[in-house]
Structures are given as C-alpha cells and as structure tokens.
Enzyme design. Sequence first.
Site, PDB file in Angstrom:
ATOM      1  N   GLN A 213      11.045   1.520   0.112  1.00 44.77           N
ATOM      2  CA  GLN A 213      11.203   2.982   0.043  1.00 44.77           C
ATOM      3  C   GLN A 213      12.503   3.412  -0.630  1.00 44.77           C
ATOM      4  O   GLN A 213      12.674   4.594  -0.933  1.00 44.77           O
ATOM      5  CB  GLN A 213      11.131   3.594   1.457  1.00 44.77           C
TER       6      GLN A 213
ATOM      7  N   SER B  79       8.107  -2.451  -4.206  1.00 46.67           N
ATOM      8  CA  SER B  79       6.682  -2.315  -4.484  1.00 46.67           C
ATOM      9  C   SER B  79       6.464  -1.309  -5.615  1.00 46.67           C
ATOM     10  O   SER B  79       7.011  -0.196  -5.568  1.00 46.67           O
ATOM     11  CB  SER B  79       5.995  -1.821  -3.213  1.00 46.67           C
ATOM     12  N   GLY B  80       5.654  -1.696  -6.608  1.00 46.23           N
ATOM     13  CA  GLY B  80       5.449  -0.846  -7.778  1.00 46.23           C
ATOM     14  C   GLY B  80       4.891   0.530  -7.464  1.00 46.23           C
ATOM     15  O   GLY B  80       5.350   1.536  -7.997  1.00 46.23           O
ATOM     16  N   HIS B  81       3.904   0.577  -6.546  1.00 45.75           N
ATOM     17  CA  HIS B  81       3.195   1.850  -6.383  1.00 45.75           C
ATOM     18  C   HIS B  81       4.007   2.909  -5.644  1.00 45.75           C
ATOM     19  O   HIS B  81       3.575   4.044  -5.505  1.00 45.75           O
ATOM     20  CB  HIS B  81       1.818   1.641  -5.736  1.00 45.75           C
TER      21      HIS B  81
ATOM     22  N   GLY C 163       4.537  -5.088  -2.021  1.00 48.06           N
ATOM     23  CA  GLY C 163       5.699  -5.136  -1.129  1.00 48.06           C
ATOM     24  C   GLY C 163       5.445  -6.049   0.068  1.00 48.06           C
ATOM     25  O   GLY C 163       6.325  -6.802   0.496  1.00 48.06           O
ATOM     26  N   THR C 164       4.233  -6.007   0.584  1.00 49.17           N
ATOM     27  CA  THR C 164       3.893  -6.839   1.749  1.00 49.17           C
ATOM     28  C   THR C 164       4.039  -8.319   1.390  1.00 49.17           C
ATOM     29  O   THR C 164       4.583  -9.100   2.175  1.00 49.17           O
ATOM     30  CB  THR C 164       2.436  -6.538   2.192  1.00 49.17           C
TER      31      THR C 164
ATOM     32  N   CYS D 172      -0.295   2.889   6.756  1.00 47.00           N
ATOM     33  CA  CYS D 172      -0.941   1.723   7.358  1.00 47.00           C
ATOM     34  C   CYS D 172      -1.279   1.974   8.817  1.00 47.00           C
ATOM     35  O   CYS D 172      -2.183   1.369   9.352  1.00 47.00           O
ATOM     36  CB  CYS D 172      -0.041   0.520   7.251  1.00 47.00           C
TER      37      CYS D 172
ATOM     38  N   THR E 213      -1.766 -16.499 -12.099  1.00 46.00           N
ATOM     39  CA  THR E 213      -1.680 -15.791 -13.385  1.00 46.00           C
ATOM     40  C   THR E 213      -1.142 -14.377 -13.143  1.00 46.00           C
ATOM     41  O   THR E 213      -1.582 -13.679 -12.226  1.00 46.00           O
ATOM     42  CB  THR E 213      -3.065 -15.740 -14.062  1.00 46.00           C
TER      43      THR E 213
ATOM     44  N   ASN F  89      10.438   4.199   6.064  1.00 46.35           N
ATOM     45  CA  ASN F  89       9.326   4.884   5.396  1.00 46.35           C
ATOM     46  C   ASN F  89       8.905   6.156   6.114  1.00 46.35           C
ATOM     47  O   ASN F  89       8.368   7.066   5.509  1.00 46.35           O
ATOM     48  CB  ASN F  89       8.127   3.942   5.251  1.00 46.35           C
TER      49      ASN F  89
HETATM   50  N1  PLP Z   1       7.611  -1.823   3.382  1.00 42.00           N
HETATM   51  C1  PLP Z   1       7.726  -0.490   3.493  1.00 42.00           C
HETATM   52  C2  PLP Z   1       8.987   0.102   4.009  1.00 42.00           C
HETATM   53  C3  PLP Z   1       6.660   0.331   3.113  1.00 42.00           C
HETATM   54  O1  PLP Z   1       6.766   1.670   3.241  1.00 42.00           O
HETATM   55  C4  PLP Z   1       5.473  -0.261   2.632  1.00 42.00           C
HETATM   56  C5  PLP Z   1       4.287   0.574   2.296  1.00 42.00           C
HETATM   57  O2  PLP Z   1       4.107   1.653   2.822  1.00 42.00           O
HETATM   58  C6  PLP Z   1       5.423  -1.669   2.510  1.00 42.00           C
HETATM   59  C7  PLP Z   1       6.518  -2.409   2.891  1.00 42.00           C
HETATM   60  C8  PLP Z   1       4.206  -2.351   1.970  1.00 42.00           C
HETATM   61  O3  PLP Z   1       4.164  -2.254   0.566  1.00 42.00           O
HETATM   62  P1  PLP Z   1       2.773  -2.541  -0.216  1.00 42.00           P
HETATM   63  O4  PLP Z   1       1.884  -1.379   0.050  1.00 42.00           O
HETATM   64  O5  PLP Z   1       3.158  -2.660  -1.648  1.00 42.00           O
HETATM   65  O6  PLP Z   1       2.246  -3.819   0.323  1.00 42.00           O
END
Ligand code: PLP
Length: 385
Positions: free
Chosen positions: A178, A198-200, A71-72, A324, A236, A150
């Site tokens: 989210q 974001s996948g996870h 996601g980042t 984070c 890749t 989040n």
């Molecule tokens: N954006 C939001 C709103 C999130 O909650 C998060 C992760 O907590 C991210 C971005 C970052 O995603 P990733 O962990 O896949 O880099």
Amino acid sequence: MKTIYFDNNATTKVAEEVLEEIRPLFCELYGNPSSMHTFGGQIGRKIAKAREQAAALLGCEPSEIVFTGCGTESDNAAIKGTLAAMPHKRKIITTRVEHPAVLTVCRDLENQGYTIVELNVNRQGRLDLAELEEHLDDDTALVTIMYANNETGMIFPIDKIAELATGKGAVFHTDAVQAVGKIPLNLSKSDIDLLSLSGHKLHAPKGVGILYVRKGTRLSPYMLGGHQEAGRRAGTENVPGIVGLGKACELAAENLQAENSKVKYLRDKLENALSEKCPDCRLNGDTEDRLPNTCNISFEYIEGEAILLMLDKYGICASSGSACTSGSLEPSHVLRAMGVPFTAAHGSIRFSLSRYNTEEEVDYTIEKMPPIINQLRELSPFVTK
Ligand code: PLP
C-alpha cells in the site's frame, strides 16, 4: 450511471500510458525472453528496462528487483524463503494488523512449530517499539511489519524498525503493497532487507508484483524450475505485467509529489465534510503518519455493508474492510486490534482515492452520504427514538 471509484486500496485502474506500453506485447512482440533468437531477445531488454524503472522508484539496484506474480506471492516468498535459509532460527515477529498475505502465513508457521509474536497497536494504530525490542533475540529469524496499513492508511516508522531488527541479526521484511507509489521510498538509505509490492495497487495490471531483495540477503528460492529472475523465481515471465509495472513505477516516480498533494486535498475535504455532517462518527487511525489517499470512518449504530449498498445505488464504490475479508461478517481484525468497539468496527467504511478522482466526485459523495446515514439510523434497532 457514472462510477465513482473510491476503492483504490483494493485495486486501481490501469493507467492509459501503461496500457499503451503493453499492448504490442500480446500479438506482435510475444516472444519468450529466454529464447536465443532476436525475436525473444528484444523482450529480455524490455524486462531489463522495467527492472531499471522499478529500481529508480525504490532507490535500489536493478539486480535487487525480483518480479513475482502478486503481492501475496512476494510476502510468502520473503517469509518462507528467509526461514528456509536460516533453519536454526525459529522465531518471527509481526503485528496484529498485517494483511492476511502475511498474517495467515505466520499463523500457519505457528502450527508447524515456529514461535510467532504478534505486536499490539494502540488506539491510534501505532506500534510500541519498546515491545518490539523486548521480543528481539538470537532466535529471531525474521521481523515482518507492513509499511502502511491497507485499512486505515497508518504508516509505521519502518526505517527505525528495520534498524532495530537488523541490529539484532534478524532479517527485516516489509509488506509495502500500500505504500509504494503513494509515499517516497529510498531503499539505499534504509536497512530493509526484503520489500513486497503489487502492480495492481499502482495502476499496473493485476498478476504482477515485486520482491526487493537487498544484495547479500540470504533467501532460498520459493518457486523452483527454470533460471528466470537469476534463479530466484522460476517460471516464464508475465512480460506484459512486468513491462506495465515498470511503466507504472516510472509514472509514480515522476508524479508522486504533485499527485499526492491533490489526492490528500480531496481525501481531507471528504473526511472533514463527513465528520462535520454525520453525527456519531469517528475517524479510525491517527491523522498524522497516514497515507494521503486513505480515510477510514466508523458510523455508530449501523452496518458498514448497509452503507456500501446504499452508496452503490449512486455508483459510489467504497469498502467496509480489506477486499479479501469483505464478505465475512467478522469486523475488521485491524480495527479490533486498535480497540475500536465492536459496534463502531461494524459500521466502518474505507474510502481510498487515486490520482483519477475529481473534486466533483468528492462533492457528490459529500451530498449523498449524510442522508444515507440518517436513513439507516432511522431503521437501526440500536438507536433510541
Ligand atoms: N498486502 C497488502 C497490505 C495488501 O493491501 C494486499 C492487497 O490488498 C496484499 C498484500 C496482497 O496483494 P495482491 O493482491 O497483489 O496479492
């Protein structure tokens, strides 16, 4: 001791169905999708299927899906790629409650001479759209506003915001990390130009994400190298991650409504019971327009970290802020932006549920939590005894 996992906004368990789908991709079907031979070519078809599965969940065209590393990365690519494609515009509008994946990038750009506007939120965590309209002008390259927060689960009126931003000629990006898999989205009916996920966060593995790029959106590639992802993201492909994310999107699309009403029932039961049984606590964020899985509560006079440690003894995993930022002693920037008093922000706990949580887990937490709060208050120097 059994783990009770209420920290699904930080990360989620990989679904068994997803794991089954990706297992052969490590030692049997390990070819490079860019190879000319049949062995590699079959992998390319798996990526194409994942693109279709993701597009079906988002309501867009498969060609509008770009797979990324997280996601980042999607957020960085959206913001920096838009600015690079529009060098004559120098202004970005965002909010004070974004995830650091957006906020830190914007603040770094401010140091490079861009004008950054961070919109305020009110006590309930809502934006004032009139403030957004005031700031939108010809110099605005990008508006980047998250779909759902989040920490509090608050959902912003993104379709309306996208309409306002694109109506003024700005590109509109939303961090929907989210929101995807928790609420229905239909990008074909929206003015959103760019969307990150974001996948996870939706039961796929870590290390894979998506940037949706609406057809016709001007975006300079952020990762240069090979021709992967139609030249929009070189490198890749993380094949197991992408195939797993495709399957996770398919599962989310199939089960969204039924699962989310179960998750909402459990979240509401937990939240109502804690509010009733624990004195001097307050819910953070409006109870309407909120993700069905998230609950953020402040317990006055005690530290969130102390509550987490006590919960941990019972195997209960929650969070005192975004993953984070936890570890920092600063209270959450989201709660501070909402005007939550310092002491209450320090005592905040986020419970975030998923389809794998059960009513027994909620009942167990409802039983354990009030004595923990009482015990910590006994020790608190802020409580007059
Ligand atoms: N954006 C939001 C709103 C999130 O909650 C998060 C992760 O907590 C991210 C971005 C970052 O995603 P990733 O962990 O896949 O880099």
